[in-house]
Design a protein around this motif. Structure first.
Motif, PDB file in Angstrom:
ATOM      1  N   HIS A   1      11.518  17.006   2.459  1.00 43.73           N
ATOM      2  CA  HIS A   1      11.769  16.067   1.369  1.00 43.73           C
ATOM      3  C   HIS A   1      10.498  15.335   0.930  1.00 43.73           C
ATOM      4  N   SER A   2       9.357  15.751   1.462  1.00 44.94           N
ATOM      5  CA  SER A   2       8.101  15.099   1.110  1.00 44.94           C
ATOM      6  C   SER A   2       7.756  15.319  -0.360  1.00 44.94           C
ATOM      7  N   THR A   3       7.183  14.286  -0.975  1.00 47.39           N
ATOM      8  CA  THR A   3       6.786  14.379  -2.384  1.00 47.39           C
ATOM      9  C   THR A   3       5.305  14.714  -2.548  1.00 47.39           C
ATOM     10  N   GLU A   4       4.607  14.956  -1.421  1.00 45.58           N
ATOM     11  CA  GLU A   4       3.191  15.271  -1.531  1.00 45.58           C
ATOM     12  C   GLU A   4       3.007  16.640  -2.183  1.00 45.58           C
TER      13      GLU A   4
ATOM     14  N   ILE B   1       0.823  -1.212   0.000  1.00 45.91           N
ATOM     15  CA  ILE B   1       0.000   0.000   0.000  1.00 45.91           C
ATOM     16  C   ILE B   1       0.855   1.259   0.000  1.00 45.91           C
ATOM     17  N   ILE B   2       2.115   1.135   0.392  1.00 45.41           N
ATOM     18  CA  ILE B   2       2.997   2.300   0.387  1.00 45.41           C
ATOM     19  C   ILE B   2       3.324   2.697  -1.048  1.00 45.41           C
ATOM     20  N   LYS B   3       3.707   1.730  -1.873  1.00 44.83           N
ATOM     21  CA  LYS B   3       4.049   2.022  -3.265  1.00 44.83           C
ATOM     22  C   LYS B   3       2.841   2.513  -4.045  1.00 44.83           C
ATOM     23  N   GLU B   4       1.644   2.077  -3.658  1.00 37.85           N
ATOM     24  CA  GLU B   4       0.446   2.469  -4.388  1.00 37.85           C
ATOM     25  C   GLU B   4      -0.068   3.853  -3.995  1.00 37.85           C
ATOM     26  N   SER B   5       0.453   4.415  -2.914  1.00 33.64           N
ATOM     27  CA  SER B   5       0.016   5.744  -2.487  1.00 33.64           C
ATOM     28  C   SER B   5       0.745   6.822  -3.298  1.00 33.64           C
ATOM     29  N   LYS B   6       0.166   8.004  -3.358  1.00 34.10           N
ATOM     30  CA  LYS B   6       0.737   9.087  -4.153  1.00 34.10           C
ATOM     31  C   LYS B   6       2.078   9.570  -3.618  1.00 34.10           C
ATOM     32  N   ASP B   7       2.148   9.737  -2.292  1.00 30.22           N
ATOM     33  CA  ASP B   7       3.365  10.306  -1.712  1.00 30.22           C
ATOM     34  C   ASP B   7       4.318   9.265  -1.133  1.00 30.22           C
ATOM     35  N   LYS B   8       3.947   7.969  -1.260  1.00 30.14           N
ATOM     36  CA  LYS B   8       4.792   6.859  -0.786  1.00 30.14           C
ATOM     37  C   LYS B   8       5.068   6.949   0.728  1.00 30.14           C
ATOM     38  N   ASN B   9       4.157   7.565   1.453  1.00 24.24           N
ATOM     39  CA  ASN B   9       4.352   7.741   2.890  1.00 24.24           C
ATOM     40  C   ASN B   9       3.769   6.556   3.667  1.00 24.24           C
ATOM     41  N   PRO B  10       4.588   5.851   4.452  1.00 23.31           N
ATOM     42  CA  PRO B  10       4.117   4.682   5.195  1.00 23.31           C
ATOM     43  C   PRO B  10       3.472   5.081   6.521  1.00 23.31           C
ATOM     44  N   GLY B  11       2.421   5.880   6.431  1.00 26.39           N
ATOM     45  CA  GLY B  11       1.776   6.381   7.634  1.00 26.39           C
ATOM     46  C   GLY B  11       0.316   5.990   7.735  1.00 26.39           C
ATOM     47  N   THR B  12      -0.331   6.524   8.762  1.00 27.38           N
ATOM     48  CA  THR B  12      -1.711   6.161   9.070  1.00 27.38           C
ATOM     49  C   THR B  12      -2.680   6.568   7.969  1.00 27.38           C
ATOM     50  N   ALA B  13      -2.510   7.779   7.419  1.00 25.19           N
ATOM     51  CA  ALA B  13      -3.448   8.262   6.405  1.00 25.19           C
ATOM     52  C   ALA B  13      -3.490   7.333   5.199  1.00 25.19           C
ATOM     53  N   ASN B  14      -2.329   6.935   4.700  1.00 25.29           N
ATOM     54  CA  ASN B  14      -2.295   6.030   3.550  1.00 25.29           C
ATOM     55  C   ASN B  14      -2.759   4.632   3.924  1.00 25.29           C
ATOM     56  N   ALA B  15      -2.537   4.235   5.171  1.00 26.62           N
ATOM     57  CA  ALA B  15      -3.040   2.928   5.622  1.00 26.62           C
ATOM     58  C   ALA B  15      -4.560   2.893   5.542  1.00 26.62           C
ATOM     59  N   PHE B  16      -5.209   3.989   5.931  1.00 29.66           N
ATOM     60  CA  PHE B  16      -6.672   4.069   5.826  1.00 29.66           C
ATOM     61  C   PHE B  16      -7.110   4.124   4.362  1.00 29.66           C
ATOM     62  N   MET B  17      -6.459   4.985   3.570  1.00 26.39           N
ATOM     63  CA  MET B  17      -6.900   5.198   2.192  1.00 26.39           C
ATOM     64  C   MET B  17      -6.615   3.998   1.299  1.00 26.39           C
ATOM     65  N   GLN B  18      -5.453   3.385   1.467  1.00 26.75           N
ATOM     66  CA  GLN B  18      -5.061   2.286   0.595  1.00 26.75           C
ATOM     67  C   GLN B  18      -5.395   0.909   1.159  1.00 26.75           C
ATOM     68  N   GLY B  19      -5.456   0.805   2.484  1.00 25.29           N
ATOM     69  CA  GLY B  19      -5.667  -0.502   3.103  1.00 25.29           C
ATOM     70  C   GLY B  19      -7.019  -0.717   3.733  1.00 25.29           C
TER      71      GLY B  19
END
Length: 205
Positions: free
Chosen positions: A189-192, A32-50
């Motif tokens: 260094h965030s890519t968001e 789910i990290i690679k599939e997120s836009k900003d590649k951030n391994p955090g809670t927000a992407n865990a909810f959105m992608q997982g």
């Protein structure tokens, strides 16, 4: 000294475990990290992608990986009095582990949930975590700062300043300063996508 170094290392290694990726693989069988836009391994992407369960588990474990190293040192370490010199490193180590994880080529998340976990580890000394929580809510709901990138920076800067004004223990203030430095490096260094900054009151559109 040896006792403190053990907790610094354990805290860093604890922070280096990125639970968003782990629960994404366990529950969704995907990265789910690679599939997120900003590649951030955090809670927000865990909810959105997982999904909801993945997000909740990631949030809980990201809190706990910051909480336990600090809490255990505060309550069960050998010395009768904690080290004023090394305690800031103990407090900041899990967040730096999350931001620069040794297990993931030093490319981690922003460390927000882990920051809360570290400050909760100071229990029953709750003033620092209440300050951080208050300003996250204040800049999200009352004086709304957008985008999230700027809201995070505002929150950490103001929280650090208020902790100093409230005469929070100097070792905690220094530890939080180290956390702020780590978070700022990661945010820089965030890519968001960084939209135009907006600051407006709740009732303003």
């Amino acid at each position: 000294m040896t006792n403190e170094m053990v907790f610094i290392i354990l805290g860093y290694l604890s922070g280096s475990i990125l639970y968003a990726g782990i629960f994404g693989h366990l529950l969704k069988h995907k990265d789910i990290i690679k599939e997120s836009k900003d590649k951030n391994p955090g809670t927000a992407n865990a909810f959105m992608q997982g999904g909801f369960l993945c997000g909740v588990l990631t949030l809980v474990f990201d809190l706990l990986k910051g909480f336990f190293p600090v809490f255990l040192y505060m309550h069960f370490h050998v010395s009768e009095k904690y080290s004023e010199l090394l305690f800031p490193l103990i407090l900041a180590a899990p967040v730096w582990g999350h931001i620069f994880p040794v297990f993931f080529h030093f490319k981690g998340g922003k460390g927000i949930a882990t920051t809360f976990g570290c400050l909760l580890g100071l229990f029953p000394y709750m003033e620092p975590v209440l300050v951080l929580a208050f300003f996250f809510l204040f800049f999200s709901l009352i004086l709304r700062v957008t985008p999230h990138y700027d809201r995070t920076i505002f929150t950490y800067i103001v929280s650090l300043f208020i902790m100093k004004l409230l005469d929070v223990k100097i070792s905690v203030v220094i530890g939080f300063l180290l956390i702020v430095i780590g978070v700022f490096i990661r945010m820089h260094h965030s890519t968001e996508e960084k939209d135009k900054r907006r600051v407006r009151l709740l009732w303003m559109h």
